[in-house]
Scaffold this motif. Structure first.
Motif, PDB file in Angstrom:
ATOM      1  N   ARG B 295       4.813  -7.790  -2.839  1.00 27.42           N
ATOM      2  CA  ARG B 295       3.364  -7.587  -2.241  1.00 27.42           C
ATOM      3  C   ARG B 295       3.432  -8.124  -0.783  1.00 27.42           C
ATOM      4  O   ARG B 295       3.136  -7.459   0.138  1.00 27.42           O
ATOM      5  CB  ARG B 295       2.474  -8.533  -2.878  1.00 27.42           C
ATOM      6  CG  ARG B 295       0.910  -8.616  -2.282  1.00 27.42           C
ATOM      7  CD  ARG B 295       0.021  -9.297  -3.291  1.00 27.42           C
ATOM      8  NE  ARG B 295       0.506 -10.526  -4.061  1.00 27.42           N
ATOM      9  CZ  ARG B 295       0.628 -11.685  -3.299  1.00 27.42           C
ATOM     10  NH1 ARG B 295       0.238 -11.626  -1.713  1.00 27.42           N
ATOM     11  NH2 ARG B 295       1.105 -12.805  -3.578  1.00 27.42           N
ATOM     12  N   ILE B 296       4.110  -8.904  -0.676  1.00 28.45           N
ATOM     13  CA  ILE B 296       4.082  -9.601   0.934  1.00 28.45           C
ATOM     14  C   ILE B 296       4.968  -8.718   1.927  1.00 28.45           C
ATOM     15  O   ILE B 296       4.658  -8.307   2.740  1.00 28.45           O
ATOM     16  CB  ILE B 296       4.833 -11.166   0.982  1.00 28.45           C
ATOM     17  CG1 ILE B 296       4.064 -12.086   0.074  1.00 28.45           C
ATOM     18  CG2 ILE B 296       5.165 -11.691   2.286  1.00 28.45           C
ATOM     19  CD1 ILE B 296       4.656 -13.510  -0.294  1.00 28.45           C
ATOM     20  N   ARG B 298       5.364  -5.480   1.319  1.00 23.92           N
ATOM     21  CA  ARG B 298       4.424  -4.305   1.594  1.00 23.92           C
ATOM     22  C   ARG B 298       3.487  -4.555   2.826  1.00 23.92           C
ATOM     23  O   ARG B 298       3.247  -4.007   3.511  1.00 23.92           O
ATOM     24  CB  ARG B 298       3.793  -3.845   0.313  1.00 23.92           C
ATOM     25  CG  ARG B 298       4.689  -3.124  -0.609  1.00 23.92           C
ATOM     26  CD  ARG B 298       4.626  -1.565  -0.210  1.00 23.92           C
ATOM     27  NE  ARG B 298       5.666  -0.975  -0.988  1.00 23.92           N
ATOM     28  CZ  ARG B 298       5.976   0.443  -0.677  1.00 23.92           C
ATOM     29  NH1 ARG B 298       5.252   0.962   0.067  1.00 23.92           N
ATOM     30  NH2 ARG B 298       7.076   0.743  -1.405  1.00 23.92           N
ATOM     31  N   GLU B 299       3.022  -6.008   2.490  1.00 27.08           N
ATOM     32  CA  GLU B 299       2.178  -6.374   3.593  1.00 27.08           C
ATOM     33  C   GLU B 299       2.643  -6.409   5.009  1.00 27.08           C
ATOM     34  O   GLU B 299       2.045  -6.158   5.890  1.00 27.08           O
ATOM     35  CB  GLU B 299       1.475  -7.624   3.325  1.00 27.08           C
ATOM     36  CG  GLU B 299       0.163  -7.632   2.224  1.00 27.08           C
ATOM     37  CD  GLU B 299       0.013  -9.062   1.636  1.00 27.08           C
ATOM     38  OE1 GLU B 299      -0.669  -9.074   0.615  1.00 27.08           O
ATOM     39  OE2 GLU B 299       0.427  -9.963   2.292  1.00 27.08           O
ATOM     40  N   LYS B 300       3.894  -6.552   5.028  1.00 32.12           N
ATOM     41  CA  LYS B 300       4.762  -6.761   6.200  1.00 32.12           C
ATOM     42  C   LYS B 300       5.131  -5.407   6.958  1.00 32.12           C
ATOM     43  O   LYS B 300       5.641  -5.217   7.670  1.00 32.12           O
ATOM     44  CB  LYS B 300       5.837  -7.724   6.310  1.00 32.12           C
ATOM     45  CG  LYS B 300       5.619  -9.006   5.955  1.00 32.12           C
ATOM     46  CD  LYS B 300       6.833  -9.945   6.081  1.00 32.12           C
ATOM     47  CE  LYS B 300       6.500 -11.402   5.908  1.00 32.12           C
ATOM     48  NZ  LYS B 300       7.575 -12.335   6.414  1.00 32.12           N
TER      49      LYS B 300
END
Ligand SMILES: Cc1ncc(C[n+]2csc(CCOP(=O)(O)OP(=O)(O)O)c2C)c(N)n1
Ligand SMILES: Cc1ncc(C[n+]2csc(CCOP(=O)(O)OP(=O)(O)O)c2C)c(N)n1
Ligand code: SF4
Ligand code: SF4
Ligand code: SF4
Ligand code: SF4
Lengths: 271, 378, 69, 191, 378, 271, 69, 191
Positions: B295-296, B298-300
């Motif tokens: 998730r992190i 992807r967020e990046k």
């Protein structure tokens, strides 16, 4: 008695050596089942690993040849899962007293309705003659080439102390008595232990100056002493003797019956 | 339906799943961090007429479970590392005689007594290879409490269906975690029962394969079919044989009866695989951290995919190969010194770098550790 | 009136251990050259069934013969 | 509420684990939020410090462990020493008055929870429920009655009244919490 | 020197090798096909003042061996499949506390009771992964009776040197085989003894690594150094700790103390590797058939090389990769359904075909089977 | 008695709960060692896994914390490898009577010179309160939420039957007597078994209406009955009672001594 | 002549189980607010050592004080 | 001698395994040849047929199992039935006279080994040594005295004389072996 009813006749003759006592003990068990009039469908015979533990393969019931030393554990599962079954365990002095000793005493303690018959030939037959925890002191075996220095168990004393409802010891020589002990054991609710002194001419006899099965039977005859007589003798006098007879006869409540009561009470007494 | 939304602990969910699948027998020996499974069964089984027994050790527990299974009951045991090691001999026996049963292992940090209350995934290879001799293995790894319920249910079903021991491999984190679960309605759950023989008892051969599915029927003791069972190599009649054609036929079938259904056995989740040039593979509690890392990442803005395995044995070779073949970095996240990564290495081409995000110190692996193995994270 | 018996030995099961012979009160059983037991003196069997009881291989059957006298 | 991490700590036997479970169950039953709960295990948890942790979130909770609590309760010195380290800089800290704490930036409340519990309820046994109510009121996770419902289901029979009073005491403390607030490092510096 | 040319059985050779390495303690429980090892020790140990004890089961045997080791004696146990499964828990304990000891497993066909008197190599993966939790393994596979002697000697030496359980993995074929052996003279054999502490007893820390070799000294009980030992994660003092830095330090060291010496641990034989475009890899009894297949193939003019592994764990990755990287066919011959082949697959590039010559029916694999997997054999 | 001589004082206080009886039993053992005057270097204390089995960590000897249920197996190896050592095993009712029962009876049978002290708190403490094979009938435990239906072992009877040279049971309440049993046990060659009834207020007490350690000690006091008096009572009257006293006191030859003789005779009598 | 004792409690080891207090024949020991034991009435100690014997945490020492009268 | 495979079979208890070991030991001690010896194991070996196998070779023996014996001894029908199959077409077969055999091509000898042993030595116990001597003489593996040396070391004390006689009987049989030869299939067909 009809052989076919209780034996898988097509599997006979059994693999045991000429003169091996195991055949006699197996027959004694079958006679016991016959006398009880049990439906063979409801009989389950469980064994571990050893010459003795090969017996169930010849017996025409539900038969389970498990792993070394644990038949009583399997039998406990069977009996608890279906208390209607008559569960007989066939084991040896290696299977039942060496690796399997703990399961034996715990089953005694729980007093679960299993009938254990231990074929005590005082040696590990299947693996070719190492000493067992029931080999007499001084005996020769492949792993006691200088004579066994370990004192043997009196497993009848032990199972009695552990809480079995019925405990007895017989010999192949005194076969009719053995028959009667097994019959009594089968008649008990709760845990029973019958020890049958059997002969292994191949691995015990040959190394211990009893070349023939007959000499071994002779030895059984000579060394046996009835438990009532034994009471008057001290441990020195009893050394090396086979004490035969009934060691315990109780009627403590059987484990699965207790469990059924527990279920009833948890479920609020509904039947 | 709201009645099936609950706060539940992972260990408790295992019990619920098993009970819903029809389990009526439990034998075990307490050990942290699995003991709640025993305790829940002890409380709940008598209510449904089932039986709980605390045996003298783990070996006896495993024996009792197999015995109860042959007597016709769906049966479960649970343990943790040291007990799992002890059960291995009889797990092999269950394999050999084809006794349906479920073994739950809530992993803690090993070897030996290790860290009894700390999470680990150190028994992954043992679950595959722990007993002696060649044998198949069917091993499921839940990564949430809901999963614990569902896979426990599935494990019981598959044990019955394939006549085999199934291992539910939890870890301390999932076993002890309490979380919100949403369970399917009971009437939506399909229960599988072991196949029963049809012919006349007289002609019954307990290992005769008449069906294409390679799985012989298993009548209960006392059910009218008398048969013999042994852990020795045996032929269709159940009696011992050492003829090479018999032994190889049996061993092959034991493997094939599972291999044949492989495709249906592979449970997994995927996230963003298509638009990804990197891949994270994980399972069990590590998958939670992997999910966070994904998730992190992807967020990046990183193109990362995530493959969470629930069935780890048989190893889903094709699925992993498929998910990984077009990636230029694969990160295998697990709480050990590298166990399932060996299988990933085995199936992937050498030119794809495979990195382990590993942790075996008794602490749940963190998303940061996994992120650190991705490329392009700062 | 003493019973009479007809002894039948199932050769394929007999292993020649000689236990039956020893327990036979009439000593009518003996080992053959090929290692199987045989009934050397069938007439003297009194149907005591000792051999049946004692044979660990279930290789002996004894039929009680009508005693017609 | 995005991911919110709560750590309740104290001595083994003070019942904080039960408090964590009750809180989580209330969240599951009376909100749409996700929740996970974990706790310390093992012989370590027996005598010494013990903790229960809860994460509440509107979104899926992937990584299930509390790493940087938003809220810390510490009822004993040992618990404080062991568990205060990772508290978020501006996370809320509530400690029993007998705990010596280091100065910090975030909101910090030193509350005589144990003493008041003993004084007002005659026993310290319910300090966990007092703390729970304090937390709940402060964050308004669920309504008072809902929390009461769960508490009364979970506590031993015969202790219902006591626990009701404990809930009230906790809420009262929450309402007056500001009186227990201590100055933050910054505030102090400003002086 | 001719006194060291003998007819010897494999199991007997294991005993001779161990005795020559200074073993003075044996505890075991009989099981086919390993029982001759117990029997030989029972006869020979008292002659050299050593102790033999037949324990009540394999678990107890393993415990007694570790106990005797801590009491300062070089100690051995032997078993076969079912017993090997039972010993796993305490093998892990020995790993964790770093108790030198040797476990001999004479493999028979499994799973379960299987075929007690038939050869197999089905415990290869179990020897690596059989106990729970992460742990290293040092496993040797003899392929002749001479090898059995030499590797048994080596196993004892390495157990003492690295303070670790060492597994001698035989199979029924080698265990029961009698053949002509030529043994080195006793005075040519170099015995290794475990390292002893030097400092004052008061400051002794049983797991303090002062030497570069990463192996702490091990004084015997009663030898003037009192210390504590536990199967929990522990720090240098031997007392439990669950601090992540301590646990990871310990687990790392347990692996590194062996990894560090990998190069010296890899025992193997090679035949005709240079002039070869195909490669046979084998170990244990299968290597005998592999050797025959290799000989026949060479006689037929095929360019085949042969790599016989004696150390199988740690797996000699580089050696296998080196031997195989330029081949266009690799045949892994083993008596199982494919165990060590997985490791070969893991280390080799996907473009090289790897074939298994496998047999798991209780019969020694034949040269013909192996030949059939080579290319160009008509 | 000097604490430092026998304890690792820096490891104290021990991890046991407030009022746990294990601390008292551990001290009793140390007093026994002190009375024997044994060189601490020659003492080895071996335990399994459990609260009780944590004791060796506090004791300043050669100490070995093994795996669950097997300390006697390890101890057997130690004693046989070096018979000069005094080998003491600390175990629990789970460690020694459940999973470890077999090793216990076999060590009794061999009569090997090991001194076993079993801390019997009648529950699995370490794993948070499951019933054990020595939990009284009817007791509440986490795995017997409806009351325990399994009869407990009388392990003193069992070890006596199995052949131990010395067997006794004491309680933490009757601490001076316990001290004397342990001292006698340590004075014996051969195998000895001393069972110390200890209290687990945390898991046994709380669930069984004994909230404080004191109530548990009170219970020990009330329920104990001397073996001599017990002989006059029947099994019904003895149900739930703790029989204390000396169950066996023999002087059968110790195992490692026998082994040494065997070595001598094999080596041709040379000393 | 009755002995006198000086009781010393090692606070860091005491867990407040109250066993000592119960066995003290003079009832001079009691629980403090912080859960540790204290000697409430030091004068009355007769150095019987019951508390030392009974403390499962070895937290009590009793020194016999010279009795000078 | 290139690789030469020998199979000695009979009933369990006839001592053929010992015979195989003695032969192998004689090879090791008194020749430069390689030798391996294997045998049947397990409960199967107890009552029924049993075999010992020996491979003798001038070269390294890699594959250690006998697959196609050059020489077969079968003392009982059961042994013959079980073990005759793989005998090389022109391998030598020696069977006891009571064994019914199928016709074959290679040299075949039907010898009353058991009967003669019983008659001449008064016991069948040493039929293994008789057979061993027969084989050794026929193939001249080691000299007579060397074989005797090994035999006398390996047999139970008190049976030395008996075994010496057994060796002699075996050699005598080997010398007169041709009288026991039966016609091969081909020879028969030729008639
Ligand atoms: C776990 C395990 N250990 C050891 C063995 C080997 N084993 C098979 S039978 C046996 C002993 C059999 O002795 P006993 O039970 O007395 O039976 P008997 O053959 O004498 O009738 C042993 C040690 C095994 N099969 N499994
Ligand atoms: C093989 C194995 N099984 C189970 C456990 C879990 N376990 C640890 S201690 C214990 C019971 C301890 O009971 P007891 O010996 O009576 O000691 P106590 O804690 O009560 O003093 C159990 C079941 C384990 N560590 N290893
Ligand atoms: S080896 Fe012994 S126990 Fe086994 S069958 Fe033969 S005589 Fe019977
Ligand atoms: S007792 Fe039975 S097996 Fe033995 S000789 Fe007689 S008939 Fe044959
Ligand atoms: S749990 Fe019980 S046995 Fe364990 S330390 Fe606490 S009181 Fe003692
Ligand atoms: S020594 Fe005796 S009187 Fe003094 S405090 Fe201790 S118990 Fe009480």
């Amino acid at each position: 008695m009809e052989m076919e009813k209780y034996f898988r006749v097509d599997k006979l003759p059994h693999i045991w050596c000429p003169g091996c006592g195991h055949g006699s003990v197996m027959m004694s068990i079958v006679k016991g089942i016959d006398k009880m009039g049990w439906d063979p469908e409801k009989v389950t015979v469980v064994s571990g690993i050893g010459c003795s533990s090969r017996a169930p393969g010849y017996m025409n019931f539900n038969t389970l040849h498990t792993v070394h030393g644990r038949p009583i554990a399997f039998a406990t599962g069977i009996k608890l899962a279906n208390p209607e079954l008559h569960v007989i365990v066939i084991t040896g002095d290696g299977d039942g007293a060496a690796i399997g000793g703990n399961h034996l005493i715990h089953a005694c303690r729980r007093n679960i309705g299993i009938n254990v018959v231990l074929f005590n030939n005082q040696i590990y037959g299947m693996t070719s003659g190492q000493y067992s925890p029931m080999t007499p002191e001084g005996s020769m075996a492949t792993t006691s080439p200088y004579g066994n220095i370990e004192p043997p168990f009196d497993l009848c004393e032990l199972t009695r102390s552990a809480g079995a409802n019925f405990v007895a010891r017989g010999t192949v020589y005194h076969l009719p008595k053995l028959d009667s002990y097994i019959e009594k054991a089968f008649g008990k609710e709760g845990f029973s232990y019958v020890e049958a002194i059997s002969q292994c001419p191949t691995y015990y006899g040959r190394r211990n100056k009893m070349k023939t099965p007959l000499e071994m039977l002779e030895w059984q005859k000579k060394n046996s002493i009835d438990i009532k007589k034994a009471r008057d003798l001290d441990s020195e006098q009893l050394k090396g003797k086979i004490i035969t007879g009934i060691f315990a006869e109780r009627d403590d409540e059987e484990y699965t019956a207790r469990y059924d009561q527990l279920i009833k009470s948890v479920q609020g007494g509904k039947e | 339906m709201t009645e099936r939304v609950k706060l539940m602990q992972g260990n408790e969910a295992c019990v619920e799943g098993a009970l819903d699948a029809g389990v009526l027998f439990y034998a075990g020996y307490p050990i942290t961090p699995s003991s709640e499974i025993a305790e829940e069964f002890a409380a709940k089984l008598p209510k449904v007429g089932g039986k709980f027994i605390q045996m003298e050790d783990e070996i006896a527990s495993m024996g009792a479970v197999v015995g109860a299974s042959l007597a016709g009951k769906k049966a479960v045991t649970a343990t943790s590392g040291p007990g799992f090691s002890l059960k291995q001999e009889i797990i092999g026996f269950a394999n050999m005689i084809e006794a349906p049963c479920v073994i739950m292992n809530v992993q803690r940090a090993g070897p030996s007594t290790g860290l009894p209350t700390s999470p680990a995934q150190g028994d992954v290879m043992q679950a595959r290879w722990g007993t002696h001799g060649d044998h198949p293995a069917l091993v499921l790894c839940p990564n949430s409490v809901t999963d614990a319920y569902l896979l426990s249910f599935q494990a019981v079903n598959w044990a019955e269906r394939f006549r085999t021991p199934v291992i539910l491999l939890l870890d301390e984190t999932i076993g002890h975690l309490r979380e919100r679960v949403i369970l399917p309605r009971k009437d939506e759950m399909v229960i599988t029962n072991r196949k029963q023989p049809h012919g006349a008892p007289g002609s019954f051969q307990p290992y005769d394969i008449t069906d294409e599915d390679l799985i012989p029927p298993l009548p209960p003791y006392g059910g009218g079919y008398r048969f013999h069972t042994t852990g020795l190599y045996h032929d269709e009649t159940g009696f011992p044989s050492n003829r090479p054609e018999v032994t190889s036929r049996l061993l092959n079938r034991l493997h094939e009866k599972i291999d044949k259904y492989k495709e249906t056995l592979f449970l997994y989740e995927t996230y963003g695989l298509r638009q990804a040039n990197q891949l994270i593979i994980s399972y069990g509690a590590s998958a939670r951290s992997a999910k966070a890392a994904w998730r992190i990442a992807r967020e990046k803005g990183l193109l990362v995919g995530l493959l969470i395995l629930k069935t780890i044995w048989p190893f889903p070779e094709e699925i992993v190969a498929q998910a990984g073949h077009d990636k230029n970095n694969i990160v295998v996240a697990e709480m050990n010194r590298g166990q399932l990564i060996g299988e990933v290495e085995r199936v992937m081409d050498k030119r794809i770098p495979i990195r382990g995000a590993q942790r075996a110190d008794g602490v749940l692996i963190t998303p940061e550790q996994i992120l650190a193995k991705l490329e392009g994270v700062n | 009136m003493p019973k009479k018996g007809k002894v039948e030995i199932k050769e394929s099961w007999c292993k020649g251990c000689e236990i039956c012979a020893t327990f036979c009160p009439k000593k009518i059983l003996g080992l053959r050259n090929d290692g199987k037991m045989e009934v050397k003196d069938p007439e003297n069997c009194i149907a005591c069934n000792q051999c049946v009881l004692r044979c660990p291989d279930y290789a002996i059957k004894v039929e009680v013969i009508e005693n017609n006298d | 509420m995005a991911r919110y991490e709560i750590r309740l700590s104290g001595a083994g036997g003070q019942g904080l684990i039960l408090a964590g479970i009750i809180l989580s169950e209330a969240v599951v039953r009376f909100t749409d939020k996700e929740v996970v709960q974990t706790q310390s295990y093992g012989p370590e948890a027996r005598g010494g410090a013990s903790k229960a942790e809860v994460i509440i979130s509107d979104e899926e909770i992937d990584y299930p462990q509390v790493n940087k609590p938003d809220f810390l309760l510490a009822l004993t010195q040992e618990a404080y020493n062991k568990y205060n380290r990772d508290l978020k800089e501006y996370g809320i800290m509530v400690v029993d008055e007998r705990v010596d704490i280091a100065m910090r930036g975030g909101p910090t409340y030193v509350v005589p929870i144990q003493k008041l519990t003993q004084e007002k309820l005659g026993t310290r046994m319910v300090v966990n429920v007092v703390s729970l109510a304090l937390f709940n009121k402060l964050h308004e996770v669920v309504e008072t009655e809902k929390l009461r419902e769960v508490v009364l289901e979970r506590v031993p029979r015969g202790t219902e009244d006591l626990n009701k009073k404990a809930l009230e005491l906790g809420e009262e403390l929450a309402e007056n919490l500001n009186q227990y607030k201590i100055k933050s490092k910054e505030e102090e510096e400003e002086e």
